[in-house]
Design a protein around this motif. Structure first.
Motif, PDB file in Angstrom:
ATOM      1  N   THR A  28       0.827  -1.205   0.000  1.00  0.00           N
ATOM      2  CA  THR A  28       0.000   0.000   0.000  1.00  0.00           C
ATOM      3  C   THR A  28       0.863   1.257   0.000  1.00  0.00           C
ATOM      4  O   THR A  28       0.522   2.266  -0.629  1.00  0.00           O
ATOM      5  N   LEU A  29       2.000   1.192   0.685  1.00  0.00           N
ATOM      6  CA  LEU A  29       2.906   2.338   0.771  1.00  0.00           C
ATOM      7  C   LEU A  29       3.859   2.456  -0.419  1.00  0.00           C
ATOM      8  O   LEU A  29       4.673   3.369  -0.468  1.00  0.00           O
ATOM      9  N   GLY A  30       3.754   1.502  -1.365  1.00  0.00           N
ATOM     10  CA  GLY A  30       4.552   1.618  -2.584  1.00  0.00           C
ATOM     11  C   GLY A  30       5.613   0.562  -2.798  1.00  0.00           C
ATOM     12  O   GLY A  30       6.421   0.672  -3.723  1.00  0.00           O
ATOM     13  N   ALA A  31       5.638  -0.487  -1.983  1.00  0.00           N
ATOM     14  CA  ALA A  31       6.659  -1.527  -2.132  1.00  0.00           C
ATOM     15  C   ALA A  31       6.403  -2.388  -3.361  1.00  0.00           C
ATOM     16  O   ALA A  31       5.244  -2.619  -3.727  1.00  0.00           O
ATOM     17  N   PRO A  32       7.462  -2.884  -4.002  1.00  0.00           N
ATOM     18  CA  PRO A  32       7.278  -3.881  -5.071  1.00  0.00           C
ATOM     19  C   PRO A  32       6.593  -5.124  -4.499  1.00  0.00           C
ATOM     20  O   PRO A  32       6.898  -5.550  -3.382  1.00  0.00           O
ATOM     21  N   ALA A  33       5.680  -5.691  -5.264  1.00  0.00           N
ATOM     22  CA  ALA A  33       4.906  -6.829  -4.761  1.00  0.00           C
ATOM     23  C   ALA A  33       5.621  -8.159  -4.949  1.00  0.00           C
ATOM     24  O   ALA A  33       5.184  -9.175  -4.400  1.00  0.00           O
ATOM     25  N   ASP A  34       6.714  -8.173  -5.702  1.00  0.00           N
ATOM     26  CA  ASP A  34       7.317  -9.450  -6.088  1.00  0.00           C
ATOM     27  C   ASP A  34       8.634  -9.752  -5.374  1.00  0.00           C
ATOM     28  O   ASP A  34       9.405 -10.594  -5.823  1.00  0.00           O
ATOM     29  N   ILE A  35       8.931  -9.075  -4.267  1.00  0.00           N
ATOM     30  CA  ILE A  35      10.136  -9.398  -3.491  1.00  0.00           C
ATOM     31  C   ILE A  35       9.777 -10.522  -2.525  1.00  0.00           C
ATOM     32  O   ILE A  35       8.889 -10.375  -1.686  1.00  0.00           O
ATOM     33  N   ASN A  36      10.472 -11.650  -2.649  1.00  0.00           N
ATOM     34  CA  ASN A  36      10.041 -12.840  -1.915  1.00  0.00           C
ATOM     35  C   ASN A  36      10.999 -13.316  -0.833  1.00  0.00           C
ATOM     36  O   ASN A  36      10.682 -14.243  -0.103  1.00  0.00           O
ATOM     37  N   ASN A  37      12.174 -12.721  -0.720  1.00  0.00           N
ATOM     38  CA  ASN A  37      13.066 -13.129   0.362  1.00  0.00           C
ATOM     39  C   ASN A  37      14.030 -11.995   0.690  1.00  0.00           C
ATOM     40  O   ASN A  37      14.095 -10.987  -0.013  1.00  0.00           O
ATOM     41  N   LEU A  38      14.774 -12.169   1.765  1.00  0.00           N
ATOM     42  CA  LEU A  38      15.631 -11.098   2.249  1.00  0.00           C
ATOM     43  C   LEU A  38      16.796 -10.798   1.309  1.00  0.00           C
ATOM     44  O   LEU A  38      17.236  -9.657   1.208  1.00  0.00           O
ATOM     45  N   ILE A  39      17.295 -11.814   0.621  1.00  0.00           N
ATOM     46  CA  ILE A  39      18.373 -11.566  -0.336  1.00  0.00           C
ATOM     47  C   ILE A  39      17.860 -10.702  -1.487  1.00  0.00           C
ATOM     48  O   ILE A  39      18.533  -9.763  -1.931  1.00  0.00           O
ATOM     49  N   ASP A  40      16.632 -11.006  -1.981  1.00  0.00           N
ATOM     50  CA  ASP A  40      16.024 -10.137  -2.996  1.00  0.00           C
ATOM     51  C   ASP A  40      15.959  -8.706  -2.490  1.00  0.00           C
ATOM     52  O   ASP A  40      16.285  -7.755  -3.204  1.00  0.00           O
ATOM     53  N   ALA A  41      15.498  -8.556  -1.246  1.00  0.00           N
ATOM     54  CA  ALA A  41      15.340  -7.224  -0.667  1.00  0.00           C
ATOM     55  C   ALA A  41      16.676  -6.499  -0.591  1.00  0.00           C
ATOM     56  O   ALA A  41      16.773  -5.305  -0.888  1.00  0.00           O
ATOM     57  N   LEU A  42      17.722  -7.212  -0.195  1.00  0.00           N
ATOM     58  CA  LEU A  42      19.046  -6.601  -0.115  1.00  0.00           C
ATOM     59  C   LEU A  42      19.457  -6.021  -1.459  1.00  0.00           C
ATOM     60  O   LEU A  42      19.931  -4.885  -1.553  1.00  0.00           O
ATOM     61  N   MET A  43      19.284  -6.800  -2.510  1.00  0.00           N
ATOM     62  CA  MET A  43      19.768  -6.393  -3.818  1.00  0.00           C
ATOM     63  C   MET A  43      18.907  -5.299  -4.433  1.00  0.00           C
ATOM     64  O   MET A  43      19.402  -4.431  -5.141  1.00  0.00           O
ATOM     65  N   ILE A  44      17.609  -5.317  -4.156  1.00  0.00           N
ATOM     66  CA  ILE A  44      16.693  -4.354  -4.796  1.00  0.00           C
ATOM     67  C   ILE A  44      16.572  -3.077  -3.978  1.00  0.00           C
ATOM     68  O   ILE A  44      16.631  -1.971  -4.511  1.00  0.00           O
ATOM     69  N   LEU A  45      16.446  -3.201  -2.661  1.00  0.00           N
ATOM     70  CA  LEU A  45      16.165  -2.033  -1.826  1.00  0.00           C
ATOM     71  C   LEU A  45      17.415  -1.248  -1.455  1.00  0.00           C
ATOM     72  O   LEU A  45      17.335  -0.062  -1.172  1.00  0.00           O
ATOM     73  N   PHE A  46      18.586  -1.903  -1.459  1.00  0.00           N
ATOM     74  CA  PHE A  46      19.782  -1.243  -0.938  1.00  0.00           C
ATOM     75  C   PHE A  46      20.903  -1.172  -1.949  1.00  0.00           C
ATOM     76  O   PHE A  46      22.050  -0.932  -1.580  1.00  0.00           O
ATOM     77  N   HIS A  47      20.613  -1.393  -3.218  1.00  0.00           N
ATOM     78  CA  HIS A  47      21.697  -1.406  -4.216  1.00  0.00           C
ATOM     79  C   HIS A  47      22.261  -0.004  -4.368  1.00  0.00           C
ATOM     80  O   HIS A  47      21.494   0.940  -4.480  1.00  0.00           O
TER      81      HIS A  47
END
Length: 257
Positions: A238-257
């Motif tokens: 609802t706040l704007g996050a991508p809906a297709d991030i499925n694990n913490l490693i994905d999050a690391l690479m997408i959110l903090f690159h």
């Protein structure tokens, strides 16, 4: 714009970034080839090369940087070329390129890149020395802490990342990304309760920041608590996050690159 004026380098570089953000790598590689043929200025070249490097399209980055006169005069582009050569050609070529960078131009970005290369080669002891140099040369640059922490966690050195982030918190106590990475590092070290506690603090301080809700959901899912995770994930979306991030490693690479 690129259809009507294909020689517009700035538009081509922006188009490249959009394609990479959308995961359209084949189209992006073709655009990178076009950019390389246009002989861009050094700033445009650097932007395009970093976009391809960030997306791990090392062959495209190498094409942009090799034999380009503009890159020969910018130390940062020498560094980008070394990274591209390391992954697209071989480790020796990349490290040889690193050695060409003058000593007085070896700042935090240089040592971070060297640490990346050494980690990829499983030369962990040498990589740790490079990590120490990263922070010695630039102790208050948050992006260096962030990138170093991501690299450590990604390569299963979460305990070292946690030590790094503790130091970062003393130098940069109000940087939300670094605090969030600390919670992720706690989760990867098996300290789920500690991660939950830190995430609760972050939710209170930044209630409209989707990253904290998304990471909270991913941590709960990694702990086998999907029912508790579901409302957090929905809040994040609802706040704007991508809906297709499925694990913490994905999050690391997408959110903090």
């Amino acid at each position: 714009t690129v259809r009507s004026n294909p020689t517009n380098v700035e538009a081509q570089v922006r188009y490249l970034s959009i394609l990479l953000d959308e995961g359209k790598t084949a189209e992006a590689v073709a655009v990178a080839h076009t950019i390389a043929s246009l002989h861009p200025t050094a700033p445009s070249l650097a932007q395009a090369a970093r976009a391809t490097l960030a997306a791990e399209q090392y062959g495209a980055a190498q094409e942009l940087l090799q034999n380009n006169e503009a890159s020969a005069h910018w130390p940062s582009d020498l560094l980008d070329r070394a990274l591209a050569d390391f992954y697209a050609v071989n480790a020796k070529t990349g490290l040889d390129e690193m050695d060409r960078i003058p000593q007085n131009e070896r700042k935090g970005d240089y040592y971070l890149a060297r640490a990346q290369m050494l980690t990829a080669q499983n030369q962990w002891q040498e990589a740790k020395l490079a990590f120490q140099e990263v922070l010695r040369t630039n102790p208050t640059r948050p992006e260096l802490y962030r990138q170093t922490a991501v690299l450590l966690i990604k390569n299963q050195h979460a305990a070292e990342a946690l030590q790094l982030l503790d130091k970062a918190a003393r130098n940069l106590p109000d940087d939300p990304d670094l605090l969030l990475l600390g919670a992720i590092a706690l989760a990867f070290t098996g300290n789920g309760s500690g991660a939950d506690r830190e995430l609760k603090k972050l939710e209170t301080r930044w209630p409209d920041w989707y990253k904290v809700w998304l990471v909270g959901a991913l941590v709960l899912e990694s702990q086998g608590r999907p029912e508790e995770a579901r409302p957090l994930r929905q809040t994040a979306i609802t706040l704007g996050a991508p809906a297709d991030i499925n694990n913490l490693i994905d999050a690391l690479m997408i959110l903090f690159h």
